[in-house]
Structures are given as C-alpha cells and as structure tokens.
Write a protein that holds these residues in place. Sequence first.
Motif, PDB file in Angstrom:
ATOM      1  N   ALA A   1     -27.574  -6.279 -25.231  1.00  0.00           N
ATOM      2  CA  ALA A   1     -26.022  -6.803 -24.808  1.00  0.00           C
ATOM      3  C   ALA A   1     -25.051  -5.631 -24.612  1.00  0.00           C
ATOM      4  O   ALA A   1     -24.282  -5.596 -23.917  1.00  0.00           O
ATOM      5  CB  ALA A   1     -25.598  -7.701 -26.092  1.00  0.00           C
ATOM      6  N   ALA A   2     -25.347  -4.401 -25.481  1.00  0.00           N
ATOM      7  CA  ALA A   2     -24.562  -3.314 -25.301  1.00  0.00           C
ATOM      8  C   ALA A   2     -24.874  -2.449 -24.139  1.00  0.00           C
ATOM      9  O   ALA A   2     -24.265  -1.439 -24.091  1.00  0.00           O
ATOM     10  CB  ALA A   2     -24.431  -2.586 -26.665  1.00  0.00           C
ATOM     11  N   GLY A   3     -26.258  -2.493 -23.686  1.00  0.00           N
ATOM     12  CA  GLY A   3     -26.665  -1.528 -22.687  1.00  0.00           C
ATOM     13  C   GLY A   3     -27.370  -0.355 -23.334  1.00  0.00           C
ATOM     14  O   GLY A   3     -27.289   0.799 -22.543  1.00  0.00           O
ATOM     15  N   VAL A   4     -27.730  -0.321 -24.467  1.00  0.00           N
ATOM     16  CA  VAL A   4     -28.615   0.903 -25.130  1.00  0.00           C
ATOM     17  C   VAL A   4     -29.829   0.498 -25.713  1.00  0.00           C
ATOM     18  O   VAL A   4     -30.369  -0.708 -25.616  1.00  0.00           O
ATOM     19  CB  VAL A   4     -27.524   1.327 -26.217  1.00  0.00           C
ATOM     20  N   ASN A   5     -30.692   1.511 -26.116  1.00  0.00           N
ATOM     21  CA  ASN A   5     -31.724   1.051 -26.807  1.00  0.00           C
ATOM     22  C   ASN A   5     -31.802   0.756 -27.992  1.00  0.00           C
ATOM     23  O   ASN A   5     -31.003   1.347 -29.038  1.00  0.00           O
ATOM     24  CB  ASN A   5     -33.108   2.188 -26.487  1.00  0.00           C
ATOM     25  N   SER A   6     -32.826   0.037 -28.710  1.00  0.00           N
ATOM     26  CA  SER A   6     -32.712  -0.720 -30.025  1.00  0.00           C
ATOM     27  C   SER A   6     -32.642   0.655 -31.180  1.00  0.00           C
ATOM     28  O   SER A   6     -32.077   0.576 -32.176  1.00  0.00           O
ATOM     29  CB  SER A   6     -33.595  -1.652 -30.250  1.00  0.00           C
ATOM     30  N   ALA A   7     -33.490   1.745 -30.870  1.00  0.00           N
ATOM     31  CA  ALA A   7     -33.806   2.784 -31.747  1.00  0.00           C
ATOM     32  C   ALA A   7     -32.409   3.507 -31.784  1.00  0.00           C
ATOM     33  O   ALA A   7     -31.961   3.806 -32.862  1.00  0.00           O
ATOM     34  CB  ALA A   7     -34.749   3.847 -31.361  1.00  0.00           C
ATOM     35  N   LYS A   8     -31.537   3.546 -30.747  1.00  0.00           N
ATOM     36  CA  LYS A   8     -30.243   4.335 -30.881  1.00  0.00           C
ATOM     37  C   LYS A   8     -29.366   3.449 -31.581  1.00  0.00           C
ATOM     38  O   LYS A   8     -28.612   4.020 -32.396  1.00  0.00           O
ATOM     39  CB  LYS A   8     -29.984   4.732 -29.366  1.00  0.00           C
ATOM     40  N   LEU A   9     -29.314   2.220 -31.455  1.00  0.00           N
ATOM     41  CA  LEU A   9     -28.587   1.449 -31.941  1.00  0.00           C
ATOM     42  C   LEU A   9     -28.607   1.511 -33.693  1.00  0.00           C
ATOM     43  O   LEU A   9     -27.708   1.514 -34.245  1.00  0.00           O
ATOM     44  CB  LEU A   9     -28.506  -0.194 -31.541  1.00  0.00           C
ATOM     45  N   ARG A  10     -30.004   1.439 -33.885  1.00  0.00           N
ATOM     46  CA  ARG A  10     -30.232   1.356 -35.397  1.00  0.00           C
ATOM     47  C   ARG A  10     -29.655   2.596 -36.174  1.00  0.00           C
ATOM     48  O   ARG A  10     -29.080   2.699 -37.351  1.00  0.00           O
ATOM     49  CB  ARG A  10     -31.905   0.995 -35.910  1.00  0.00           C
ATOM     50  N   LYS A  11     -29.981   3.871 -35.115  1.00  0.00           N
ATOM     51  CA  LYS A  11     -29.599   5.122 -35.734  1.00  0.00           C
ATOM     52  C   LYS A  11     -27.908   5.223 -35.922  1.00  0.00           C
ATOM     53  O   LYS A  11     -27.459   5.624 -36.663  1.00  0.00           O
ATOM     54  CB  LYS A  11     -29.935   6.165 -34.804  1.00  0.00           C
ATOM     55  N   ASP A  12     -27.212   4.682 -34.908  1.00  0.00           N
ATOM     56  CA  ASP A  12     -25.844   4.593 -34.793  1.00  0.00           C
ATOM     57  C   ASP A  12     -25.305   3.717 -36.079  1.00  0.00           C
ATOM     58  O   ASP A  12     -24.204   4.183 -36.756  1.00  0.00           O
ATOM     59  CB  ASP A  12     -25.212   4.007 -33.635  1.00  0.00           C
ATOM     60  N   PHE A  13     -25.882   2.607 -36.344  1.00  0.00           N
ATOM     61  CA  PHE A  13     -25.644   1.803 -37.410  1.00  0.00           C
ATOM     62  C   PHE A  13     -25.798   2.585 -38.990  1.00  0.00           C
ATOM     63  O   PHE A  13     -25.156   2.206 -39.913  1.00  0.00           O
ATOM     64  CB  PHE A  13     -26.179   0.492 -37.340  1.00  0.00           C
ATOM     65  N   SER A  14     -26.881   3.258 -38.859  1.00  0.00           N
ATOM     66  CA  SER A  14     -27.190   4.113 -39.986  1.00  0.00           C
ATOM     67  C   SER A  14     -25.881   4.767 -40.633  1.00  0.00           C
ATOM     68  O   SER A  14     -25.758   5.144 -41.763  1.00  0.00           O
ATOM     69  CB  SER A  14     -28.339   4.667 -40.206  1.00  0.00           C
ATOM     70  N   TYR A  15     -25.205   5.270 -39.580  1.00  0.00           N
ATOM     71  CA  TYR A  15     -24.096   6.117 -39.893  1.00  0.00           C
ATOM     72  C   TYR A  15     -22.744   5.433 -40.695  1.00  0.00           C
ATOM     73  O   TYR A  15     -22.234   5.857 -41.335  1.00  0.00           O
ATOM     74  CB  TYR A  15     -23.603   6.882 -38.625  1.00  0.00           C
ATOM     75  N   LEU A  16     -23.005   4.011 -40.314  1.00  0.00           N
ATOM     76  CA  LEU A  16     -21.900   3.159 -40.799  1.00  0.00           C
ATOM     77  C   LEU A  16     -22.438   2.631 -42.060  1.00  0.00           C
ATOM     78  O   LEU A  16     -21.643   1.874 -43.010  1.00  0.00           O
ATOM     79  CB  LEU A  16     -21.711   1.964 -40.029  1.00  0.00           C
ATOM     80  N   GLY A  17     -23.787   2.869 -42.474  1.00  0.00           N
ATOM     81  CA  GLY A  17     -24.121   2.521 -43.900  1.00  0.00           C
ATOM     82  C   GLY A  17     -24.665   1.019 -43.681  1.00  0.00           C
ATOM     83  O   GLY A  17     -25.018   0.255 -44.666  1.00  0.00           O
ATOM     84  N   SER A  18     -24.896   0.457 -42.248  1.00  0.00           N
ATOM     85  CA  SER A  18     -25.373  -0.866 -42.246  1.00  0.00           C
ATOM     86  C   SER A  18     -26.718  -0.757 -41.495  1.00  0.00           C
ATOM     87  O   SER A  18     -27.138  -0.134 -40.575  1.00  0.00           O
ATOM     88  CB  SER A  18     -24.393  -1.588 -41.103  1.00  0.00           C
ATOM     89  N   TYR A  19     -27.825  -1.475 -42.242  1.00  0.00           N
ATOM     90  CA  TYR A  19     -28.957  -1.436 -41.768  1.00  0.00           C
ATOM     91  C   TYR A  19     -29.893  -2.826 -41.531  1.00  0.00           C
ATOM     92  O   TYR A  19     -30.932  -2.697 -41.119  1.00  0.00           O
ATOM     93  CB  TYR A  19     -30.047  -0.864 -43.093  1.00  0.00           C
ATOM     94  N   GLY A  20     -28.899  -3.893 -41.481  1.00  0.00           N
ATOM     95  CA  GLY A  20     -29.644  -5.278 -41.477  1.00  0.00           C
ATOM     96  C   GLY A  20     -30.511  -5.532 -42.326  1.00  0.00           C
ATOM     97  O   GLY A  20     -30.925  -4.924 -43.178  1.00  0.00           O
TER      98      GLY A  20
END
Length: 255
Positions: A50-69
């Motif tokens: 939905a955001a137009g990026v790959n999922s690995a990059k998204l998970r890496k980005d969210f790790s900076y927020l401390g959010s891992y799902g």
Amino acid sequence: MATGRAHRPATRSRGIPEATVARLPLYLRALTALSERSVPTVSSEELAAAAGVNSAKLRKDFSYLGSYGTRGVGYDVEYLVYQISRELGLTQDWPVVIVGIGNLGAALANYGGFASRGFRVAALIDADPQMAGKPVAGIPVQHTDELEKIIQDDGVSIGVIATPAGAAQQVCERLVAAGVTSILNFAPTVLNVPEGVDVRKVDLSIELQILAFHEQRKAGEEAASDAGAVPPVAARKQPSAEQGPDGDVPAVMPA
C-alpha cells in the motif's frame, strides 16, 4: 532571532535515518486509509504494498520506531498511526504561514489536508496591497508588512513560499529572521538558508520533466519493439578469428 519556537523532531535525536523519515508519511497515509475502513491489523507485506515499498525495508524502518509487529497477526493499525504521528510531530498543532497568494498559494490555502494532519494555516500573506483583506479559504489575506508580527504573535515555525522566483529569497530571509526554522518552497528557485533551517523544495516543472523523460523512453522502446529491432547489446557480433578483441579491427593484418 526568536528561539524555543518549535520542538525539533524526535527522529534526529533517536538516530532515525533521513530515508526512513521520508517514508514515514507514506506509511501514515496507508495506515490512515486502513483506519478509516476500521481495519484492526495489517501485515508488513500488505502495508508495504500500500505504501509502495518492499516489506523488508518497511520492517527495517519500523525497527527504528521500536515496533516489530506480532508474528501471525501483523501490526496494530491504530497504534502505528499514533506512533508514526508522534515521531513526525503531528500530535501537536503546527501553525503555518503561506506567502504568495496567487493561483498556487490560493490552492494551497484551500487544501483540506492541512488541518487533518496537524497543520493550521495561521495566515495568508501577499505583497499586493489590493489583496489585503480579501478572504481566501475563509482567511483574510494580510500584507507582507505584517509578516514579522504574524510570525511572532502566532508562534509560527513553518513557512510556505509560493511566490514568484524573484521574490522567494527575500521572503525566505524575512521568514528566517523572524524565527521560522522550516520552509516548504514552491518557488522555482534554490533558497540559501543558514544552518539549522530546513528547506523542502517542491518543483512541479521538474517532476513533469522527469515524467516526460520516462514517456519519451517508453515511446522509443515501443517504436523499437514495433520495428522488430534487436537491442544493441544482443545485436553485437562475437569477434571472429579475423577480428580483434573489439570486433572491428583485425587482430592480424592480411598479407
């Protein structure tokens, strides 16, 4: 120069890369759409698409927020909306001034997305005396003579420049001198600002030129395909025994 006017984004102190910061609004837009549809959770793959990026990059980005799902469940949509909004500084009110109320400035003033994303248009400012007092988007336009007072009174830290190119640098300098520390520039020119002032440039003509480049390339590829042309690399012959390594000069001259 006024100080203490704006809180600097927490992202810098936490070491979040600028590339990740640039993608956070894309995630927030996708998450907001999910929230409006009352979707409770979303997988990294779905959100990345939905955001137009790959999922690995998204998970890496969210790790900076401390959010891992949560494995098998995904990410909590409402929590992520809050978390990203907090990181972007959108949980507080940001007064904004728009300078230059021509066609583009008026369109920006009428944009409904500002208020829904934490930005309040505090003032519309123009150098034309005939514009003074005229309402645009329900806000009366004020003359540039009032610029410094407006910034001081409303605690403005974000300025939007939608003036002609020739006036943009002077307007920028006045904004900075009055205490503005972030500028969104729609004028077709590069602004010179001191250290500590952030500038984001939006140049519609450049974006159109980039699209024109891609359209031209696609048209060329289609024309080549219709003509049955062979790509240049594939069309090259392998050097023969009578050719040099470049394929065009004989390795040994004939006797």
